[in-house]
Scaffold this active site. Structure first.
Site, PDB file in Angstrom:
ATOM      1  N   CYS A   1       5.253   5.522   5.451  1.00 20.83           N
ATOM      2  CA  CYS A   1       4.883   6.394   4.392  1.00 20.83           C
ATOM      3  C   CYS A   1       6.187   6.775   3.654  1.00 20.83           C
ATOM      4  O   CYS A   1       7.514   6.734   4.344  1.00 20.83           O
ATOM      5  CB  CYS A   1       4.236   7.921   5.010  1.00 20.83           C
ATOM      6  SG  CYS A   1       2.630   7.198   5.680  1.00 20.83           S
ATOM      7  N   ASP A   2       5.969   6.873   2.429  1.00 26.05           N
ATOM      8  CA  ASP A   2       7.148   7.113   1.480  1.00 26.05           C
ATOM      9  C   ASP A   2       7.006   8.889   1.160  1.00 26.05           C
ATOM     10  O   ASP A   2       6.797   9.551   1.840  1.00 26.05           O
ATOM     11  CB  ASP A   2       7.292   6.467  -0.086  1.00 26.05           C
ATOM     12  CG  ASP A   2       5.574   6.779  -0.748  1.00 26.05           C
ATOM     13  OD1 ASP A   2       5.165   7.788  -0.388  1.00 26.05           O
ATOM     14  OD2 ASP A   2       5.417   6.094  -1.459  1.00 26.05           O
ATOM     15  N   LEU A   3       8.187   9.240   0.313  1.00 24.32           N
ATOM     16  CA  LEU A   3       8.211  10.694   0.102  1.00 24.32           C
ATOM     17  C   LEU A   3       7.123  11.134  -0.386  1.00 24.32           C
ATOM     18  O   LEU A   3       6.771  12.496  -0.133  1.00 24.32           O
ATOM     19  CB  LEU A   3       9.185  10.760  -0.903  1.00 24.32           C
ATOM     20  CG  LEU A   3      10.651  10.468  -0.719  1.00 24.32           C
ATOM     21  CD1 LEU A   3      11.660  10.714  -1.684  1.00 24.32           C
ATOM     22  CD2 LEU A   3      11.308  11.377   0.549  1.00 24.32           C
TER      23      LEU A   3
ATOM     24  N   GLY B   1       4.061  10.991   1.039  1.00 28.18           N
ATOM     25  CA  GLY B   1       3.394  10.876   2.150  1.00 28.18           C
ATOM     26  C   GLY B   1       2.141   9.822   2.358  1.00 28.18           C
ATOM     27  O   GLY B   1       1.410  10.148   3.125  1.00 28.18           O
ATOM     28  N   ILE B   2       2.160   8.817   1.377  1.00 27.50           N
ATOM     29  CA  ILE B   2       1.275   7.879   1.416  1.00 27.50           C
ATOM     30  C   ILE B   2       2.167   6.329   1.922  1.00 27.50           C
ATOM     31  O   ILE B   2       3.485   6.449   1.750  1.00 27.50           O
ATOM     32  CB  ILE B   2       0.736   7.572   0.248  1.00 27.50           C
ATOM     33  CG1 ILE B   2       1.580   7.159  -0.800  1.00 27.50           C
ATOM     34  CG2 ILE B   2      -0.174   8.945  -0.136  1.00 27.50           C
ATOM     35  CD1 ILE B   2       1.088   7.145  -2.148  1.00 27.50           C
TER      36      ILE B   2
END
Length: 130
Positions: A15-17, A19-20
């Site tokens: 996940c990226d920043l 949250g996905i």
């Protein structure tokens, strides 16, 4: 039509920043599923490479429909068909479970190369049965 399915779980580091799941990670999920599918049909990338045949992706069309998050369970579904003499089409979907919600839809076009030149898909060992 034969549908191949492979189940996954989203890991935190995918996940990226926001949250996905990072969009590039979906390409990994799709690729892993294609490899497992081909192996289930007795088609081995390493063996083919040693025989001078390389399987490569020439194009990917991908539509992102819904974002997965850490801990989500999902399946990647795959069907195949041939397009002309040179192309194998992998139609793939990433489906969030248990809702059955479509996250990604992709069309992956693969070709076989021998000595850097395209070859007929049916001439690749094992592909005549797909």
């Amino acid at each position: 039509m034969d549908v191949f399915k492979l189940e996954f779980e989203v890991r935190d580091y995918e996940c990226d920043l926001q949250g996905i799941v990072n969009n590039a990670r979906y390409l990994n999920y799709l690729e892993h599923t294609r490899h497992k599918y081909l192996l289930s049909k007795g088609i081995d990338f390493a063996r083919l490479h040693n025989e001078g045949i390389d399987l490569v992706v020439s194009r990917i069309e991908i539509d992102y429909k819904y974002s997965l998050t850490s801990g989500d369970i999902f399946v990647v579904r795959l069907t195949t068909h041939k397009e002309g003499h040179l192309r194998m089409i992998f139609d793939q979907e990433v489906i969030k479970m248990p809702e059955g919600k479509l996250a990604v839809k992709a069309k992956v076009i693969g070709v076989g190369l021998k000595n850097g030149r395209p070859i007929k898909i049916d001439s690749i060992p094992g592909f005549d049965n797909l």
